[in-house]
Scaffold this active site. Sequence first.
Site, PDB file in Angstrom:
ATOM      1  CG  ASP A 100      -0.249   1.742   6.410  1.00  0.00           C
ATOM      2  OD1 ASP A 100       0.751   1.513   6.131  1.00  0.00           O
ATOM      3  OD2 ASP A 100      -0.686   2.890   6.003  1.00  0.00           O
ATOM      4  CG  ASP A 157      -4.352   2.844   9.019  1.00  0.00           C
ATOM      5  OD1 ASP A 157      -4.427   1.702   8.089  1.00  0.00           O
ATOM      6  OD2 ASP A 157      -3.824   3.779   8.767  1.00  0.00           O
ATOM      7  CG  ASP A 167      -7.540   4.892   5.200  1.00  0.00           C
ATOM      8  OD1 ASP A 167      -9.006   4.619   5.258  1.00  0.00           O
ATOM      9  OD2 ASP A 167      -7.083   5.814   5.049  1.00  0.00           O
ATOM     10  CD  GLU A 187      -2.282   1.196   2.864  1.00  0.00           C
ATOM     11  OE1 GLU A 187      -2.151   0.232   3.644  1.00  0.00           O
ATOM     12  OE2 GLU A 187      -2.853   2.379   3.092  1.00  0.00           O
TER      13      GLU A 187
END
Length: 643
Positions: A505, A507, A509, A426
């Site tokens: 990541d 998180d 997102d 990403e």
Amino acid sequence: MSQQGDYSASSIQALEGLEAVRKRPGMYIGSTDEKGLHHLVWEVIDNSIDEHLAGYCTHIEVTILKDNMVKVSDNGRGIPVDLHEKLQKSALEVVMTVLHAGGKFDKDSYKVSGGLHGVGVSCVNALSAYVKAEVFRDGKIYMQEYERGKPKADVKQIGETKGRGTTITFQPDSEIFETLDFKFETLEERLKELSFLNSGLHIYLKDERGETVKEKFFFSEGGLMEFVQYLDLGRTPLIEKPIMIKGKEDNVEVEIAIQYNIGFQENLFSYVNNIHTRDGGTHVSGFRRALVRVFKQYGDDNGSFAKSKIEISGEDFREGLTGIVSVKVPEPQFKGQTKGELGNSEVVGIVSRITGEALSAYLEENPKEARRIVDKVILAATAREAARKARDLVQRKNVLTGGGLPGKLADCSSRSAADSEIYLVEGDSAGGTAKQGRNRMFQAILPLRGKILNVEKALEYRIYENEEIKNIFTALGVHIFENEDGERKLNIEKLRYHKIVIMCDADVDGSHITTLILTFFYRYMNELILNGHLYIARPPLYLVKKGKESKYAWNEKERKEITLELGKGKEDSVHIQRYKGLGEMNAEQLWETTMDPATRILTQVTIENAADASYYFSILMGDDVPPRRAFIETHAIYAKIDV
Ligand code: 0RA
């Protein structure tokens, strides 16, 4: 269907001892990992389902007890307890201790058994440290206990009862299984599926391991009709109600439910005697054949197809089709590498005839729906043509540019696909770090910019216009083609890396992007998942530091342990860094924690339950917002995708 009493103890044949099962458990239940462990539960439940199919059982209760025990109760006929003439033992003991002594050699009764499962409760007994069988029959309660398959004593009558049925309590043997941890979700998914496939059957699931008891209840009045509606919850229907097909010929029972939605994926799931046939088989062929024949005839007869001036192919009838094909076959033969395909050739004609008749009647009686389906088929043909052109364009461009790899790809030097890995990363910046941190011998890096296209919502030709998706295709070296049957296939033999690792990541997102990438692979490169090529990287969540010493933690529990260890009992003397993004790590840290095969944590993406996977993707990624919101509110995103 057999009458009660057909099975006397003498009809139960003795075939093989249980030692063989303990010696080579894999031969009987596939494996001794989590999957094999759950196989034990399926085995016992299958017997209860058989009782339901035979018309005797209406309730099944499955309880996960403390100490890794599972109890399965049903209100079927109860395992016979009369004397087995040849063996001079109670039939119960024979069923529990002799392999293949199910006693149900009657061809006219459907067995879930046969092929995939169906090794018998004796197998469960052989692989359990402890089993208790309780039988409620003829007003009495009988009981026998076993240790590693061996009876502790003769069958005893221990009381009286007004009820009827069988209760099997078993504790898997830790000498055999790698894990004894039953998964509530795994049981839940299968039991839900079974309740759809067996309308009218009440199934309870209870988990008594935690402080509070978890409970679920499954019951479907509408059966397959409800199953397709459930699968299509996240999609917009094209016709109001699913089309139901039902019939019986030569002892083969056929039940099918189909629904068309405005999407363009096909979601067809098939079952034989309640067992999911992952690779379809003769029942699915029969269904497809009739579907195309009848709808094609209809569109030809009313001139719609000719007017559209587009060549209609068999594929076009499948777009936006969600369906369940369920057949009950007395002696199923399963073939293929994973035995996921029905082989009985007589089934093609039977399913085709029953489907054909029902669909003709449907089209006759529902002209408005028929019109919509025909229009949808024409639209599908148009879109297929556009997709083919887009695909060709991408592939031709590749040839023109000398089959060039994407400019953003940092390839590895190894030319052996089996040894090579590709990280789909990403963001360009994390991609840069990964490029520095990797082992360039066998690790390639492809950075993906931002959110990739949600393929669940996009028309197929759109995906070939998407840069990130095009890059994935060219980097992997594979493309989609249509085979002789017009089915979309992947030329998997050209795959350039046998490990494909999604690295995002840690998180919200990041998990959304992971889900988007997973959706793409699930819908367009499913073969790669089925062949075990897709993985998800797990970056650590914390770095715990004390002076010069530092350690990574992947979850809360580890963080606490490390904090206590480094802080010598004092939590506040250490420094804790929470990693939200890959970008917070330098190249060396990324290598150490997430890319070094010796220390990294990779999760292989598998599809345990195809119907459920499709359901979750449609809910998470589909066009209908309310069910998605409801779903996300009650589940963690990854709770069920089994990553
Ligand atoms: C052998 C014969 C019959 C039923 C069963 C076994 C049986 C096994 C299990 C395991 C769990 N629940 C079960 N229910 C039934 C036929 C019984 C008859 O003829 O009465």
